[in-house]
Design a protein around this motif. Structure first.
Motif, PDB file in Angstrom:
ATOM      1  N   ALA A  44      76.685   2.860   3.563  1.00 21.91           N
ATOM      2  CA  ALA A  44      75.473   3.620   4.615  1.00 21.91           C
ATOM      3  C   ALA A  44      75.079   4.947   4.288  1.00 21.91           C
ATOM      4  N   SER A  45      75.979   5.548   3.068  1.00 24.50           N
ATOM      5  CA  SER A  45      75.872   7.045   2.882  1.00 24.50           C
ATOM      6  C   SER A  45      74.401   7.276   2.461  1.00 24.50           C
ATOM      7  N   ILE A  46      73.584   6.621   1.631  1.00 24.13           N
ATOM      8  CA  ILE A  46      72.281   7.038   1.345  1.00 24.13           C
ATOM      9  C   ILE A  46      71.241   6.881   2.753  1.00 24.13           C
ATOM     10  N   TYR A  47      71.534   5.868   3.362  1.00 22.98           N
ATOM     11  CA  TYR A  47      70.641   5.850   4.704  1.00 22.98           C
ATOM     12  C   TYR A  47      70.875   6.981   5.763  1.00 22.98           C
ATOM     13  N   ILE A  48      72.255   7.296   5.867  1.00 21.61           N
ATOM     14  CA  ILE A  48      72.607   8.341   6.766  1.00 21.61           C
ATOM     15  C   ILE A  48      71.742   9.831   6.212  1.00 21.61           C
ATOM     16  N   VAL A  79      57.545  11.918   3.858  1.00 23.29           N
ATOM     17  CA  VAL A  79      58.765  11.585   3.725  1.00 23.29           C
ATOM     18  C   VAL A  79      58.826  11.236   2.256  1.00 23.29           C
ATOM     19  N   LEU A  80      58.310  10.552   1.538  1.00 18.88           N
ATOM     20  CA  LEU A  80      58.377  10.282   0.142  1.00 18.88           C
ATOM     21  C   LEU A  80      58.104  11.496  -0.676  1.00 18.88           C
ATOM     22  N   GLN A  81      57.392  12.482  -0.274  1.00 17.61           N
ATOM     23  CA  GLN A  81      57.042  13.725  -1.211  1.00 17.61           C
ATOM     24  C   GLN A  81      58.032  14.587  -1.054  1.00 17.61           C
ATOM     25  N   TYR A  82      58.680  15.005   0.256  1.00 17.37           N
ATOM     26  CA  TYR A  82      59.233  16.228   0.394  1.00 17.37           C
ATOM     27  C   TYR A  82      60.821  15.771   0.703  1.00 17.37           C
ATOM     28  N   LEU A  83      61.287  14.268   0.718  1.00 15.03           N
ATOM     29  CA  LEU A  83      62.782  14.151   1.069  1.00 15.03           C
ATOM     30  C   LEU A  83      63.428  14.119  -0.322  1.00 15.03           C
ATOM     31  N   ALA A  88      64.158   6.961  -7.291  1.00 11.21           N
ATOM     32  CA  ALA A  88      62.701   6.877  -7.661  1.00 11.21           C
ATOM     33  C   ALA A  88      62.227   5.524  -7.625  1.00 11.21           C
ATOM     34  N   GLY A  89      60.802   5.446  -7.492  1.00  9.49           N
ATOM     35  CA  GLY A  89      60.011   4.313  -7.511  1.00  9.49           C
ATOM     36  C   GLY A  89      60.440   3.515  -6.069  1.00  9.49           C
ATOM     37  N   ILE A  95      64.145   2.323   0.991  1.00 11.17           N
ATOM     38  CA  ILE A  95      64.798   2.983   1.697  1.00 11.17           C
ATOM     39  C   ILE A  95      64.044   3.610   2.771  1.00 11.17           C
ATOM     40  N   ALA A  96      63.031   4.456   2.496  1.00 12.78           N
ATOM     41  CA  ALA A  96      62.317   5.080   3.401  1.00 12.78           C
ATOM     42  C   ALA A  96      61.444   4.204   4.466  1.00 12.78           C
ATOM     43  N   ASP A  97      61.264   3.254   4.168  1.00 12.92           N
ATOM     44  CA  ASP A  97      60.647   2.048   5.231  1.00 12.92           C
ATOM     45  C   ASP A  97      61.683   1.559   5.977  1.00 12.92           C
ATOM     46  N   GLN A  98      62.940   1.258   5.426  1.00 17.37           N
ATOM     47  CA  GLN A  98      63.860   0.990   6.254  1.00 17.37           C
ATOM     48  C   GLN A  98      64.493   1.760   7.381  1.00 17.37           C
ATOM     49  N   ILE A  99      64.364   3.075   7.132  1.00 11.18           N
ATOM     50  CA  ILE A  99      64.516   4.203   8.282  1.00 11.18           C
ATOM     51  C   ILE A  99      63.527   4.404   8.889  1.00 11.18           C
TER      52      ILE A  99
END
Length: 311
Positions: A44-48, A79-83, A88-89, A95-99
């Motif tokens: 879960a770390s990448i999602y948190i 989100v994709l630009q600044y997070l 990559a890709g 992951i962004a869409d799941q969040i």
């Protein structure tokens, strides 16, 4: 039985079904984990981490939102630009869409749009301001529980990801990192002390001028501060700070122009800030002052010191 099993599921774990009065979902029902549920899953770390970073961007979007007639929105593109930290890709996009789906029940959102061909967006509510001090998932969960009047939650989120705090999240209104000498000013800005952060920024410029010029020059006491310091150290004729090392006419003009820019900065901003005759409280305005101070510091990085010419 499905209903009996769902009654054993903590209410904070799922979205899309009332676990206290469950009924068998239809084929169209979407069941999703909450952020607490995600935190208790392996890997879960990448999602948190992504969630905390997205939260920080949302705080910043709300702070700088300039249209009082509309609610601030956070978009997929932002989100994709600044997070930072997203793979990559397509992996990072997934992951962004799941969040995006995970944040729907959170108390700082007040509407989602999409996903569709244009991406998606999150409408940010006023409660986002309660989360401006969040640094870890523990911080987040405590504020969230307080807002929802939950007291002790039925499910304890896994806080082992606290060490993954996104300290250097970039922001939509922060397209680059400020000069290293402005770290303190930026922290003061983030803490909400806007006029103080601007003063700290120009004091950092002043200190840098003294430090660089002082390599080959003992600056007299009466020239230690403000406009006089800039004039004394940057004077094209005999100043100890050189921006254009060649002696060409255009180099002299550049030197003189920069001297006036530095002097003007202190006359127009540093001095009024110090004397409290100018106390800006608009975050966008103050951020522009920090960017201006950062530009001055970068020019100083390229300057060289020389022994002052004797009279």
């Amino acid at each position: 039985m499905f209903e009996d099993a769902m009654k054993e599921v903590p209410a904070d774990l799922l979205v899309g079904i009332d676990t206290r009065r469950p009924s068998h979902p239809s084929a169209e029902t979407q069941l999703r984990l909450t952020i607490a549920g995600v935190s208790n899953c392996p890997g879960a770390s990448i999602y948190i981490n992504t969630f905390l970073g997205l939260l920080k961007i949302a705080v910043e979007v709300d702070r700088f939102w300039g249209d009082p007639e509309s609610s601030p929105k956070l978009t997929r593109q932002q989100v994709l630009q600044y997070l930072p930290g997203l793979p990559a890709g397509r992996a990072g996009e997934t992951i962004a869409d799941q969040i995006f789906h995970i944040v729907s029940p959170e108390p700082w959102t007040c509407g989602l749009s999409g996903p569709n061909a244009d991406g998606w967006s999150i409408t940010i509510g006023r409660n986002i301001r309660k989360f401006s001090s969040v640094r870890t998932f523990t911080d987040y969960w405590q504020i969230r529980s307080s807002l929802l009047n939950q007291g002790e939650s039925e499910i304890a989120p896994d806080t082992s990801t606290d060490s993954l705090d996104v300290e250097r999240t970039k922001y939509p209104h922060r397209p680059f990192i400020l000069h290293r000498d402005l770290a303190k000013a930026e922290q003061i800005f983030d803490d909400g002390h806007l006029a103080h952060s601007a003063l700290e920024a120009f004091q950092a410029v002043e200190l840098s001028v003294k430090r660089t010029a002082g390599q080959h020059d003992i600056i007299p006491a009466k020239f230690q501060f403000g406009q006089r310091l800039m004039s004394y150290t940057m004077n094209p004729k005999d100043g100890s700070l050189i921006f254009a090392p060649n002696g060409a006419e255009d180099g002299v003009s550049e030197q003189e122009g920069l001297m006036w820019i530095f002097m003007g900065a202190f006359a127009a901003y540093r001095n009024p800030l110090a004397h409290k005759s100018y106390e800006p409280n608009d975050p966008a305005e103050v951020w522009e002052l920090l960017v201006f101070a950062s530009m001055l510091l970068r020019r100083l990085d390229g300057a060289s010191a020389r022994p002052r010419k004797s009279d």
